[in-house]
Motif scaffolding. Structure first.
Motif, mmCIF file in Angstrom:
data_model
loop_
_atom_site.group_PDB
_atom_site.id
_atom_site.type_symbol
_atom_site.label_atom_id
_atom_site.label_comp_id
_atom_site.label_asym_id
_atom_site.label_seq_id
_atom_site.Cartn_x
_atom_site.Cartn_y
_atom_site.Cartn_z
ATOM 1 N N ARG A 67 39.113 -5.631 -24.157
ATOM 2 C CA ARG A 67 38.541 -6.971 -24.346
ATOM 3 C C ARG A 67 37.152 -6.904 -24.941
ATOM 4 O O ARG A 67 36.776 -7.727 -25.765
ATOM 5 N N ASP B 231 39.262 -7.246 -28.793
ATOM 6 C CA ASP B 231 39.360 -8.696 -28.776
ATOM 7 C C ASP B 231 38.135 -9.339 -29.407
ATOM 8 O O ASP B 231 38.249 -10.278 -30.195
ATOM 9 N N MET C 296 43.318 -14.855 -28.669
ATOM 10 C CA MET C 296 42.226 -13.911 -28.482
ATOM 11 C C MET C 296 41.043 -14.568 -27.765
ATOM 12 O O MET C 296 40.488 -14.025 -26.825
ATOM 13 N N ARG D 85 41.877 -15.060 -24.158
ATOM 14 C CA ARG D 85 41.737 -13.822 -23.379
ATOM 15 C C ARG D 85 40.281 -13.516 -23.063
ATOM 16 O O ARG D 85 39.928 -13.123 -21.959
#
Ligand code: ATP
Length: 619
Positions: free
Chosen positions: A143, A147, A334, A337
């Motif tokens: 992440r 991301d 994205m 998240r």
């Protein structure tokens, strides 16, 4: 050309992506927009640049018509040179604006991701121990890196590509209809046909790409598992070299097959594309020619060329816009998240009116403390004890009884579920976190050293420590002799997580680190791992003066450590079952005596180790 790279750039959503389509709400969009807001001026400039560059890029196609009609067919040298020079100037201008646009774009995207990364790092730093034990480290890193990098991709590609494609299309259509509405209409019908081969070829390629992505994930995971220090050790000790090699060779072979297929799919794709992109113009020439020769003689050769040229320019934007939905869904997923992480509540933070006392004594009180990681299973039950200034408490008990959990409550690595832990008489939840943690030093079982030199690791505790202070701490921690014997002394590299050092050496360096921190309260979680008696003695010698001068808590596994304490707490199944000095507890003839007799009498023969594990595996 559509982006055809890895799965992120591919034009089709996976089944999983289709299933987990993010909910695009107004709040989500506003939130995304809030990250762009600080850069609205730069965004404005990008818009202007896109507009100019779209118009200027299309202009040479229009000028081609003038070159043909007014220059070549009219045989005018002046007009020919004029339009050629103009065309070159316009192309140059468009390219310069293009550079400006991509600079601004990258600048904005980099700044937004910079802000997001920092905000995420700050947020994650505040997350409790529970977050890090529950979440996979790989997920957190993905992440933070992929991301958030994806966001940059969205801003530089998706967002600007929508704007610039729409502008290009609108401008191209206006010009085409102004040149000749009939041919323009034909163009509008033909352009979508152009995208068919791209989509079909793209689909095949995407399937292969996905397979090869899965393969490469598998290769990575094999490498991660077997090429790590502990993984290699396991492979060697269990004699699994052949099996691991076969597993690796197998996926590697699958990978090459896929790579070959992928590269060939690319060939077919390019062939189809080049065939189709020449069919389109031919159709315009054919229909344009028929109209010009049979029905409408006012159509000029130049006009037909302009339409052909403009059509060529429209292919890319139409294709990209048709695929934008995929990019859009991916981008939203994205962002969702990333926001999921941002929204995780900070479990342990400073109270609004946190108290920062001037000086600390290190007194600790537990009053009716209970704790669980999982509500189904109570780990600590009604814990009560008081550690007075300058005193030392030893906590003993079988493995898994809750000793480490208990001490983790003092620096608020976790908060109690019931009762109260006080530091110097103040509930730890009301104390300033930085103050609390500054005054507590923990030497844990699992010694963690950063990859760097011994000096770097020591300076972590006291960045402004002098050379003398470092040496003094090392001497007190009984590690100076070892450091002196190293070629690089304090600048010896400790290796990945300190793996170049022995367990005992690591622990003594971490003791030196705590000595430099000089906390009021010392907590020492004695390693259960087997160290040779010389190493153990060295550690013992290092911690004795440490605890003699400070308020301290020891999770003890060795008799010598236990005997150094003023009071012993016996913890069993999350409860303090006995309390007192060694003699008192022996007299009580209870759990302590039992542990002492069954475990210690055995350990004393070997290395003075008090093993409480009651037959369980000792690490
Ligand atoms: P040892 O002497 O082996 O270090 P311990 O007495 O210090 O053991 P703890 O580490 O406090 O024991 O663990 C107590 C219990 O809590 C164990 O049963 C363990 O499985 C559980 N536990 C520990 N950490 C977590 C966690 N982060 N999440 C869930 N359960 C945990």
């Amino acid at each position: 050309m559509p982006p055809m790279g890895g799965p992120r750039g591919a034009n089709y959503l996976t089944e999983e992506e289709k299933k987990n389509r993010p909910k695009v709400t107004k709040e989500l969009l506003i939130r995304i927009f809030s990250y762009m807001k600080p850069y609205w001026k730069q965004f404005g400039l990008v818009l202007i640049a896109i507009l100019f560059s779209a118009i200027l890029t299309l202009l040479p196609s229009v000028l081609t018509g003038r070159i043909i009609d007014e220059g070549l067919i009219a045989r005018s040298m002046k007009a020919l040179v004029k339009y050629i020079v103009l065309s070159l100037a316009v192309t140059l201008g468009a390219n310069i604006i293009g550079i400006l646009e991509s600079y601004l774009n990258t600048w904005i995207a980099q700044h937004i991701t910079f802000d997001m990364r920092n905000a995420m790092y700050l947020h994650l730093q505040k997350m409790s121990q529970r977050f890090f034990t529950t979440n996979n480290q790989g997920d957190i890193i993905t992440r933070m890196t992929s991301d958030i990098s994806g966001v940059q991709q969205i801003i530089t590609n998706t967002l600007t590509s929508i704007i610039s494609n729409v502008i290009t299309l609108v401008v191209a259509l206006v010009v085409m209809f102004r040149e000749n509405w009939l041919l323009a209409l034909l163009g509008v019908v033909i352009v979508p046909l152009f995208t068919i081969p791209t989509r079909t070829a793209g689909k095949t390629r995407w399937t292969i790409t996905r397979e090869s992505q899965a393969c490469s994930d598998e290769i990575n995971s094999i490498l991660n598992e077997t090429m790590s220090v502990s993984g290699q050790l396991l492979v060697k000790l269990f004699g699994m070299e052949k099996k691991e090699y076969d597993r690796y060779e197998d996926v590697n072979r699958r990978m090459i097959d896929l790579n070959i297929r992928e590269s060939m799919a690319g060939r077919w794709f390019r062939m189809a594309l080049s065939t189709f992109s020449s069919v389109g113009p031919m159709l315009i020439y054919l229909v344009g020619g028929i109209i010009m020769m049979k029905y409408d003689s006012t159509i000029t050769v130049g006009q037909i060329s302009v339409l052909v040229a403009l059509l060529g320019r429209m292919y890319g934007p139409v294709n990209q816009l048709l695929n934008i939905q995929v990019d859009w869904i991916r981008s939203m997923a994205m962002f969702t998240r990333i926001f999921e992480y941002y929204d995780m509540p900070v479990e342990i933070e400073n109270a609004p009116m946190a108290v920062t006392p001037g000086k600390a004594d290190g007194e600790v009180t537990f009053e009716h403390v209970s704790f669980h990681y999982d509500p189904e299973r109570e780990i600590l039950k009604d814990i009560n004890f008081k550690l007075e200034k300058g005193k030392c408490i030893a906590i003993v008990g079988p493995s898994g009884s809750g000793k480490s959990t208990l001490i983790n409550l003092i620096p608020r690595l976790y908060d109690v579920c019931g009762g109260k832990v006080s530091f110097d008489g103040i509930d730890v939840r009301s104390l300033d976190l930085a103050f609390l943690r500054r005054n507590i030093g923990i030497v844990s079982q699992e010694t963690y050293l950063f990859n760097g030199t011994v000096r770097d690791n020591l300076l972590y505790a006291k960045p402004d420590a002098t050379e003398e202070e470092l040496i003094e701490a090392c001497k007190q921690a009984n590690i100076y002799d070892f450091i002196q014997n190293q070629e690089d002394g304090l600048d010896t590299v400790v290796g990945n997580r300190g793996l170049k050092l022995s367990g005992g050496e690591k622990q003594r360096i971490s003791i030196a680190r705590i000595l430099l921190k000089d906390p009021v309260l010392m907590i020492f979680d004695e390693a259960t791992s087997a160290l040779d008696s010389i190493s153990e003695q060295k550690i013992q010698d290092a911690i004795e003066p440490l605890i003699a001068t400070r308020t301290s808590i020891l999770i003890a596994h060795r008799l010598s450590t236990i005997l150094a304490a003023d009071e012993i707490l016996v913890v069993k199944d999350g409860e303090i079952v006995e309390k007192g000095s060694h003699e008192e507890l022996i007299k009580q003839n209870g759990v302590y005596t039992q542990l002492y007799e069954t475990q210690f009498s055995k350990a004393v023969k070997t290395e003075d180790k008090f093993d409480y594990t009651e037959g369980e595996d000792q690490e």
